[in-house]
Structure formats: C-alpha cells, structure tokens
Scaffold this motif. Structure first.
Motif, mmCIF file in Angstrom:
data_model
loop_
_atom_site.group_PDB
_atom_site.id
_atom_site.type_symbol
_atom_site.label_atom_id
_atom_site.label_comp_id
_atom_site.label_asym_id
_atom_site.label_seq_id
_atom_site.Cartn_x
_atom_site.Cartn_y
_atom_site.Cartn_z
ATOM 1 N N ILE A 73 -10.883 -3.898 1.500
ATOM 2 C CA ILE A 73 -9.780 -3.335 0.707
ATOM 3 C C ILE A 73 -9.811 -3.905 -0.709
ATOM 4 O O ILE A 73 -9.678 -3.168 -1.694
ATOM 5 C CB ILE A 73 -8.417 -3.605 1.394
ATOM 6 C CG1 ILE A 73 -8.344 -2.859 2.743
ATOM 7 C CG2 ILE A 73 -7.259 -3.186 0.487
ATOM 8 C CD1 ILE A 73 -7.093 -3.159 3.567
ATOM 9 N N HIS A 100 -5.917 2.496 3.289
ATOM 10 C CA HIS A 100 -5.717 1.043 3.423
ATOM 11 C C HIS A 100 -4.500 0.752 4.298
ATOM 12 O O HIS A 100 -4.549 -0.122 5.170
ATOM 13 C CB HIS A 100 -5.496 0.390 2.043
ATOM 14 C CG HIS A 100 -6.690 0.476 1.148
ATOM 15 N ND1 HIS A 100 -6.609 0.269 -0.207
ATOM 16 C CD2 HIS A 100 -7.990 0.743 1.414
ATOM 17 C CE1 HIS A 100 -7.819 0.409 -0.740
ATOM 18 N NE2 HIS A 100 -8.662 0.702 0.222
ATOM 19 N N GLU A 136 -9.777 -2.096 -4.373
ATOM 20 C CA GLU A 136 -8.738 -2.302 -5.400
ATOM 21 C C GLU A 136 -9.406 -2.677 -6.739
ATOM 22 O O GLU A 136 -8.944 -2.261 -7.810
ATOM 23 C CB GLU A 136 -7.733 -3.392 -5.004
ATOM 24 C CG GLU A 136 -7.079 -3.254 -3.635
ATOM 25 C CD GLU A 136 -6.364 -1.950 -3.358
ATOM 26 O OE1 GLU A 136 -6.420 -1.028 -4.186
ATOM 27 O OE2 GLU A 136 -5.750 -1.842 -2.276
ATOM 28 N N GLU A 195 -5.252 4.495 -0.980
ATOM 29 C CA GLU A 195 -4.216 3.504 -0.623
ATOM 30 C C GLU A 195 -3.642 3.831 0.761
ATOM 31 O O GLU A 195 -3.343 2.931 1.548
ATOM 32 C CB GLU A 195 -3.081 3.457 -1.658
ATOM 33 C CG GLU A 195 -3.471 3.294 -3.126
ATOM 34 C CD GLU A 195 -4.289 2.066 -3.490
ATOM 35 O OE1 GLU A 195 -4.781 1.366 -2.587
ATOM 36 O OE2 GLU A 195 -4.452 1.817 -4.687
ATOM 37 N N GLU A 212 0.825 -1.214 0.000
ATOM 38 C CA GLU A 212 0.000 0.000 0.000
ATOM 39 C C GLU A 212 0.860 1.265 0.000
ATOM 40 O O GLU A 212 0.548 2.229 -0.698
ATOM 41 C CB GLU A 212 -0.949 0.008 1.212
ATOM 42 C CG GLU A 212 -2.003 -1.089 1.191
ATOM 43 C CD GLU A 212 -3.067 -0.912 0.106
ATOM 44 O OE1 GLU A 212 -3.085 0.146 -0.563
ATOM 45 O OE2 GLU A 212 -3.873 -1.839 -0.080
HETATM 46 FE FE LIG Z 1 -4.979 -0.245 -1.514
#
Ligand SMILES: [Fe+2]
Ligand SMILES: [Fe+2]
Length: 180
Positions: free
Chosen positions: A159, A84, A163, A81, A48
């Motif tokens: 997550i 995450h 994505e 990101e 990430e």
């Molecule tokens: Fe991510």
C-alpha cells in the motif's frame, strides 16, 4: 496556508501513531500486540475511506482547463484507495477483529482529512497533503509490525508503494499545471 495545515497534521499523526505503538505488549504465538495492530489497521481503514470520498468528490468537481485528465487521475486514485480499504478490512478479519466502517467518527479516526478544495489546484494540493500523511503513517505502521507480523507488514508495504506513486502523480499534475 495549506503548508501550515500540513505541518500540524503530520505532528498530530505522528503523536497518535506513537501513542498506540507504546502500548505494545508481545503475545505468544502471534508476536505483535494484536489489539494495537487492529487499532492501527482500523485507523488506516478510516484513512482510506476518507481518501476514497475526497478523491471521488474531486473527480466530480474537477472543472476548467486540464480538468479531464486530472479528473481521470482522481477517479483512478479513488478506486485504488478503495482497493486498499478492502485489503485492510480483510486483514482485520483475518486477525480476529472487525472492520470499523461506522460513519459516525470516520473522519476523526482517519489520519488524513476530507477537504473539498477550492478549484483544481487546491484539490490537487489537498490530495498531495493527504498522500504525504498516509505515507508517513504507513511507514510508522510498517516499522511497528517489523518481524512480529510480517503478513500485515507486507500488505502495508504494498500500500505504501502505491501511496508514493499517488504522491508522485500529483506532483506531476502540479508540474503540468505549471505551479510546482
Ligand atoms: Fe490508499
Ligand atoms: Fe493514495
């Protein structure tokens, strides 16, 4: 050339993910192998962070026709990101581990690569490759967690869904640029 890189990376990724998974030993109370989960989560954290850095670089380097909307998309992805990464770091601590944010070795711990990209199109393609690597690696981790660590699994599922959205966004950008 990008395709060739992509295939090699996926194979390496899958091999590495399987290597860690095979070390699995069930513990009492917590039914997953905590050390393996922590190791996988720290690899996901590195992934990430690399994605944050790559998307931010792309955000600032996006130039040319259509660059404004693409640059904005890159920034949004970079921020997601980072969110995450934060979720993963928090979960690592909950499991009694420590988030590994050591800059040395960050790119080798990461599943995806930091590729600067040569021009807007190349950047989008590299980001798409990275998302596809992340998608496969999260799927493997989710499968590994199964019912042994449902909390980590649910986090990873959330997550993964994002994505997949990112990959879809990038395909749309390629379509808009007339290259898909
Ligand atoms: Fe991510
Ligand atoms: Fe992503």
């Amino acid at each position: 050339m990008a395709n060739k890189t992509f295939l090699t990376d996926i194979q390496t990724l899958r091999k590495r993910a399987r290597e860690h998974i095979e070390k699995g030993a069930v513990t009492e109370g917590y039914h997953a192998d905590r050390e393996t989960v922590l190791k996988l989560l720290n690899e996901a954290l590195a992934t990430e962070i690399i994605c944050v850095l790559r998307y931010r670089r792309h955000h600032f380097m996006a130039t040319g026709i259509n660059s404004q909307s693409v640059a904005a998309e890159f920034l949004q992805h970079a921020n997601e990101e980072q969110a995450h990464a934060d979720e993963i770091a928090q979960r690592i601590v909950q499991l009694g581990g420590e988030p590994n944010l050591e800059p040395d070795g960050l790119s080798s711990r990461s599943h995806s690569e930091y590729v600067e990209g040569d021009g807007l199109l190349d950047m989008i393609k590299e980001d798409l490759i990275a998302e596809r690597i992340a998608i496969d690696s999260y799927r493997e981790m989710i499968k590994y967690c199964g019912n042994d660590d449902p909390t980590t699994r649910r986090m990873l599922e959330g997550i993964l869904a994002m994505e997949e959205e990112h990959a879809d966004d990038l395909v749309s950008l390629l379509e808009q640029l007339g290259v898909s």
